[in-house]
Design a protein around this motif. Structure first.
Motif, PDB file in Angstrom:
ATOM      1  N   LEU A 245       0.813  -1.168   0.016  1.00 19.66           N
ATOM      2  CA  LEU A 245       0.113   0.129   0.068  1.00 19.66           C
ATOM      3  C   LEU A 245       0.956   1.367  -0.055  1.00 19.66           C
ATOM      4  N   LEU A 246       1.772   1.399   0.911  1.00 19.55           N
ATOM      5  CA  LEU A 246       3.011   2.166   0.685  1.00 19.55           C
ATOM      6  C   LEU A 246       3.577   2.581  -0.845  1.00 19.55           C
ATOM      7  N   GLU A 247       3.675   1.635  -1.400  1.00 20.36           N
ATOM      8  CA  GLU A 247       4.196   1.730  -2.763  1.00 20.36           C
ATOM      9  C   GLU A 247       3.219   2.797  -3.408  1.00 20.36           C
ATOM     10  N   ILE A 248       2.004   2.225  -3.470  1.00 18.46           N
ATOM     11  CA  ILE A 248       0.641   2.677  -4.211  1.00 18.46           C
ATOM     12  C   ILE A 248       0.635   4.418  -3.569  1.00 18.46           C
ATOM     13  N   ALA A 249       0.704   4.737  -2.255  1.00 21.41           N
ATOM     14  CA  ALA A 249       0.508   5.887  -1.608  1.00 21.41           C
ATOM     15  C   ALA A 249       1.675   6.878  -2.301  1.00 21.41           C
ATOM     16  N   ALA A 250       2.885   6.119  -2.213  1.00 20.22           N
ATOM     17  CA  ALA A 250       3.956   6.949  -2.640  1.00 20.22           C
ATOM     18  C   ALA A 250       3.971   7.359  -4.021  1.00 20.22           C
ATOM     19  N   ARG A 251       3.491   6.620  -4.949  1.00 22.33           N
ATOM     20  CA  ARG A 251       3.392   7.006  -6.428  1.00 22.33           C
ATOM     21  C   ARG A 251       2.403   7.882  -6.411  1.00 22.33           C
ATOM     22  N   VAL A 252       1.168   8.016  -5.824  1.00 24.41           N
ATOM     23  CA  VAL A 252       0.207   8.792  -6.043  1.00 24.41           C
ATOM     24  C   VAL A 252       0.387  10.130  -5.411  1.00 24.41           C
ATOM     25  N   MET A 253       0.928  10.187  -4.035  1.00 24.58           N
ATOM     26  CA  MET A 253       0.652  11.469  -3.247  1.00 24.58           C
ATOM     27  C   MET A 253       2.213  11.779  -2.960  1.00 24.58           C
ATOM     28  N   GLY A 254       3.214  10.908  -3.140  1.00 27.97           N
ATOM     29  CA  GLY A 254       4.523  11.294  -2.598  1.00 27.97           C
ATOM     30  C   GLY A 254       5.302  12.590  -2.954  1.00 27.97           C
ATOM     31  N   GLU A 255       5.061  13.008  -4.239  1.00 31.11           N
ATOM     32  CA  GLU A 255       5.836  13.991  -4.598  1.00 31.11           C
ATOM     33  C   GLU A 255       5.084  15.527  -4.061  1.00 31.11           C
ATOM     34  N   ASP A 256       3.975  15.356  -3.710  1.00 30.56           N
ATOM     35  CA  ASP A 256       3.118  16.485  -3.098  1.00 30.56           C
ATOM     36  C   ASP A 256       2.773  16.351  -1.712  1.00 30.56           C
ATOM     37  N   ALA A 257       3.445  15.423  -0.871  1.00 27.93           N
ATOM     38  CA  ALA A 257       3.231  15.346   0.441  1.00 27.93           C
ATOM     39  C   ALA A 257       4.447  15.360   1.330  1.00 27.93           C
ATOM     40  N   ASP A 258       4.249  15.852   2.387  1.00 28.13           N
ATOM     41  CA  ASP A 258       5.238  15.660   3.545  1.00 28.13           C
ATOM     42  C   ASP A 258       5.145  14.493   4.198  1.00 28.13           C
ATOM     43  N   ILE A 259       6.107  13.301   4.310  1.00 26.69           N
ATOM     44  CA  ILE A 259       6.029  12.138   4.714  1.00 26.69           C
ATOM     45  C   ILE A 259       6.789  11.841   5.911  1.00 26.69           C
ATOM     46  N   GLU A 260       5.891  11.553   6.818  1.00 23.83           N
ATOM     47  CA  GLU A 260       6.350  11.088   8.314  1.00 23.83           C
ATOM     48  C   GLU A 260       6.083   9.690   8.915  1.00 23.83           C
TER      49      GLU A 260
END
Length: 271
Positions: A134-149
């Motif tokens: 699920l993290l792979e999917i979330a990173a592809r979709v949101m990763g460039e526009d979100a801060d990740i913690e």
């Protein structure tokens, strides 16, 4: 015929959980329980030590005294290095749940994958490995526009931080986004840190009580947040996954899986 499994570090919490998982399995059985030399548990009945009733298996202090098909090792980094070398020399597949390796120790362990089938994972829970996907999917979709913690919590006795699972989660996200985790990871913050840099991945660690394991990865964008979390309430979830991996490595017992480095996502068909 059931797969015969040896457990190292049998006197610890995970050793006992693994014994319970094997008791619940129809495809694998405990054949050897191993502790460190000098332990007061040497010679004791493994079933009694695990609180599962006598099983007639005497605890030993060396793999040389154990009869088994595959080893499950949740011990300490250097002990796992030595145990993986033993398995490579004697042709035994090995499941490794130990965390906290330094780079040299991890390289030594992985070198042995050239000789035997080796399953190394930071977490053997089915749910955690689903989270990796699920993290792979979330990173592809949101990763460039979100801060990740990433926030993780464990019991007071855990000696390494961040947890191996938290680091694996960070690696999944970083790899998906084409980042080098060693360069973008931030391990805790204090004082005047300045504004957050978008490419960084933050880690926060909590230690206390009897928390089995909790992990949350937050993708924090403008106006919304996606959070992927996993909470373990029992070590049995990790133990049952490790037993599943041991059975998978053995194939059908007439055809042991080929030498190589596998992880729990291979076992679950998620790779």
């Amino acid at each position: 015929m059931a797969v015969r499994v040896a457990i190292t570090g049998f006197g610890g919490r995970m050793g006992r959980a693994l014994a319970e998982a094997l008791l619940l399995s129809d495809e694998a059985e405990l054949s050897a329980a191993v502790v460190r030399p000098g332990s007061s548990l040497v010679g004791a009945d493994a079933g009694e030590v695990a609180g599962l009733g006598r099983n007639g298996i005497a605890i030993v202090d060396s793999l040389d005294k154990a009869d088994f098909d595959v080893l499950i090792d949740f011990t300490a980094p250097q002990a796992t290095v030595d145990n993986s070398a033993y398995c490579a020399a004697h042709g035994h597949p090995i499941v490794i749940g130990t965390t906290g390796f330094d780079s040299e120790q991890k390289n030594q362990v992985l070198t042995n994958a050239g000789k035997v089938a080796l399953c190394l994972a930071s977490n053997f829970s089915t749910g955690v490995n689903l989270c990796f996907k699920l993290l792979e999917i979330a990173a592809r979709v949101m990763g460039e526009d979100a801060d990740i913690e990433i926030v993780e919590a464990h019991h007071r006795h855990k000696v390494d931080a961040p947890s191996g699972t938290a680091l694996s989660m960070g690696e999944v996200v970083a790899e998906t986004l084409g980042r080098d985790l060693e360069k973008v990871a931030i391990y805790g913050r204090e004082g005047q840190t300045g504004a957050r840099e978008r490419d960084t991945i933050g880690f926060a660690t909590v230690r206390g009580g009897d928390v089995v394991g909790e992990h949350s990865v937050m993708f924090l964008a403008e106006g919304e947040r996606v959070e992927i979390s996993h909470r373990a309430s029992s070590r049995l979830s990790f133990a049952r996954g490790a037993v599943r991996a041991a059975i998978w490595l053995m194939g059908n017992k007439q055809s042991v899986r080929a030498p190589g480095h596998y992880d729990m996502r291979d076992v679950l068909g998620l790779n």
